[in-house]
Design a protein around this motif. Structure first.
Motif, PDB file in Angstrom:
ATOM      1  N   THR A   1       1.030  -1.110  -0.050  1.00 23.03           N
ATOM      2  CA  THR A   1       0.054  -0.056   0.184  1.00 23.03           C
ATOM      3  C   THR A   1       0.961   1.309   0.088  1.00 23.03           C
ATOM      4  O   THR A   1       2.189   1.219   0.437  1.00 23.03           O
ATOM      5  CB  THR A   1      -1.024   0.066   1.470  1.00 23.03           C
ATOM      6  N   GLY A   2       0.241   2.465  -0.318  1.00 22.30           N
ATOM      7  CA  GLY A   2       0.818   3.642  -0.428  1.00 22.30           C
ATOM      8  C   GLY A   2       0.097   4.826  -0.957  1.00 22.30           C
ATOM      9  O   GLY A   2      -0.904   4.538  -1.402  1.00 22.30           O
ATOM     10  N   ASP A   3       0.755   6.119  -0.814  1.00 22.70           N
ATOM     11  CA  ASP A   3       0.059   7.139  -1.240  1.00 22.70           C
ATOM     12  C   ASP A   3       0.580   7.869  -2.807  1.00 22.70           C
ATOM     13  O   ASP A   3       1.943   7.474  -2.869  1.00 22.70           O
ATOM     14  CB  ASP A   3       0.318   8.242  -0.121  1.00 22.70           C
ATOM     15  N   VAL A   4      -0.091   8.523  -3.168  1.00 25.08           N
ATOM     16  CA  VAL A   4       0.498   9.130  -4.745  1.00 25.08           C
ATOM     17  C   VAL A   4       0.323  10.555  -4.304  1.00 25.08           C
ATOM     18  O   VAL A   4      -0.998  11.087  -4.481  1.00 25.08           O
ATOM     19  CB  VAL A   4      -0.313   8.707  -5.742  1.00 25.08           C
ATOM     20  N   PRO A   5       1.191  11.511  -3.463  1.00 20.60           N
ATOM     21  CA  PRO A   5       1.027  12.928  -3.303  1.00 20.60           C
ATOM     22  C   PRO A   5       0.485  13.594  -4.509  1.00 20.60           C
ATOM     23  O   PRO A   5      -0.257  14.549  -4.423  1.00 20.60           O
ATOM     24  CB  PRO A   5       2.388  13.171  -2.725  1.00 20.60           C
ATOM     25  N   GLU A   6       1.000  13.338  -5.633  1.00 19.02           N
ATOM     26  CA  GLU A   6       0.805  14.099  -6.805  1.00 19.02           C
ATOM     27  C   GLU A   6      -0.698  14.329  -7.001  1.00 19.02           C
ATOM     28  O   GLU A   6      -1.358  15.458  -7.690  1.00 19.02           O
ATOM     29  CB  GLU A   6       1.661  13.528  -8.021  1.00 19.02           C
ATOM     30  N   THR A   7      -1.486  13.271  -6.863  1.00 17.54           N
ATOM     31  CA  THR A   7      -3.006  13.274  -7.018  1.00 17.54           C
ATOM     32  C   THR A   7      -3.892  12.992  -6.068  1.00 17.54           C
ATOM     33  O   THR A   7      -5.064  12.762  -6.136  1.00 17.54           O
ATOM     34  CB  THR A   7      -3.319  11.901  -8.103  1.00 17.54           C
ATOM     35  N   ALA A   8      -3.174  12.970  -4.717  1.00 16.09           N
ATOM     36  CA  ALA A   8      -3.982  13.048  -3.501  1.00 16.09           C
ATOM     37  C   ALA A   8      -4.560  11.511  -3.369  1.00 16.09           C
ATOM     38  O   ALA A   8      -5.565  11.457  -2.684  1.00 16.09           O
ATOM     39  CB  ALA A   8      -4.787  13.974  -3.157  1.00 16.09           C
ATOM     40  N   GLY A   9      -3.975  10.876  -4.112  1.00 12.06           N
ATOM     41  CA  GLY A   9      -4.448   9.339  -4.337  1.00 12.06           C
ATOM     42  C   GLY A   9      -3.712   8.226  -3.255  1.00 12.06           C
ATOM     43  O   GLY A   9      -2.815   8.744  -2.388  1.00 12.06           O
ATOM     44  N   LYS A  10      -4.296   7.153  -3.412  1.00  8.64           N
ATOM     45  CA  LYS A  10      -3.644   5.857  -2.353  1.00  8.64           C
ATOM     46  C   LYS A  10      -4.047   4.828  -3.200  1.00  8.64           C
ATOM     47  O   LYS A  10      -4.779   4.659  -4.211  1.00  8.64           O
ATOM     48  CB  LYS A  10      -4.406   5.956  -0.948  1.00  8.64           C
ATOM     49  N   TYR A  11      -3.061   3.786  -2.962  1.00  4.02           N
ATOM     50  CA  TYR A  11      -3.354   2.429  -3.648  1.00  4.02           C
ATOM     51  C   TYR A  11      -3.096   1.224  -2.840  1.00  4.02           C
ATOM     52  O   TYR A  11      -2.507   1.221  -1.778  1.00  4.02           O
ATOM     53  CB  TYR A  11      -2.385   2.385  -4.828  1.00  4.02           C
TER      54      TYR A  11
END
Length: 218
Positions: free
Chosen positions: A142-152
């Motif tokens: 799991t992790g975050d994608v700061p550029e899109t305020a996303g998570k996966y």
């Protein structure tokens, strides 16, 4: 329709950055095989949008080929694109009408790997574990994608670094569910990375594209 195409591209990008391998005790980050062929399905908006695609990934030559079809708001679409990162060009091809669009590509190629901010969640067996061959050993990150305020949340095989599935969320798109299957190490037909003859005399467009806007433009 552009929305669904961008979702599928995003899933392909996730394939290129989330895939990893594991040790006997705890998963460790690694790269996918440099040559990989496979398919994927994408579902978004609670199944209202969907797409199916075949991909070819060549980290050695820095090339990606994608064939896709799907529906968005009950409208069907098809997509055939070739990304040549070393040549800084992307082709959008229509074999039925023998037309071709050529644009500058200004994205750097990044070999597939698990990001540094990824956290290992769990190791499980998909299917059964009573006898050999009944199940598949996988690891979930799991992790975050700061550029899109996303998570996966990405699941990959224990052996081989092969992607299995991803769940990706952003406030704009909601949840996107991607399943990867039929993965094979290697490229059966390298000529798939060669533009067709009807692209030979096509003038390059002025519009600059990156790996995302290449899909948006269609």
């Amino acid at each position: 329709m552009n929305v669904m195409k961008s979702l599928l591209l995003l899933s392909l990008v996730l394939l290129l950055i989330w895939t990893g391998s594991c040790s006997a005790q705890r998963p460790r980050r690694c790269h996918t095989p440099p040559l990989l062929s496979g398919s994927m399905s994408v579902s978004a908006r609670e199944g209202q949008d969907w797409a199916f695609a075949k991909y070819r990934y060549d980290a050695i030559g820095q090339r990606i080929r994608v064939w896709e079809f799907g529906t968005h708001e009950s409208e069907s679409f098809h997509l055939n694109m070739l990304f040549l990162f070393r040549e800084h060009v992307v082709y959008s091809m229509d074999y039925k009408n023998r037309t071709c669009q050529k644009n500058p590509l200004h994205s750097a190629f990044h070999p597939s790997h698990i990001p540094r901010n990824a956290s290992w969640l769990a190791q499980v067996v998909l299917g059964g574990s009573s006898a050999p061959g009944e199940g598949l050993l996988v690891n979930t990150w799991t992790g975050d994608v700061p550029e899109t305020a996303g998570k996966y949340m990405a699941t990959v095989t224990e052996f081989g670094c092969i992607p299995v599935s991803t769940l990706y969320y952003t406030p704009q798109s909601g949840w996107i569910v991607t399943t990867y299957f039929n993965a094979v190490t290697g490229i059966e037909d390298p000529e798939q990375f060669i533009p067709p003859p009807f692209c030979d005399d096509v003038e390059i467009e002025e519009e600059n594209l990156d790996f995302f806007s290449g899909f948006f433009s269609l």
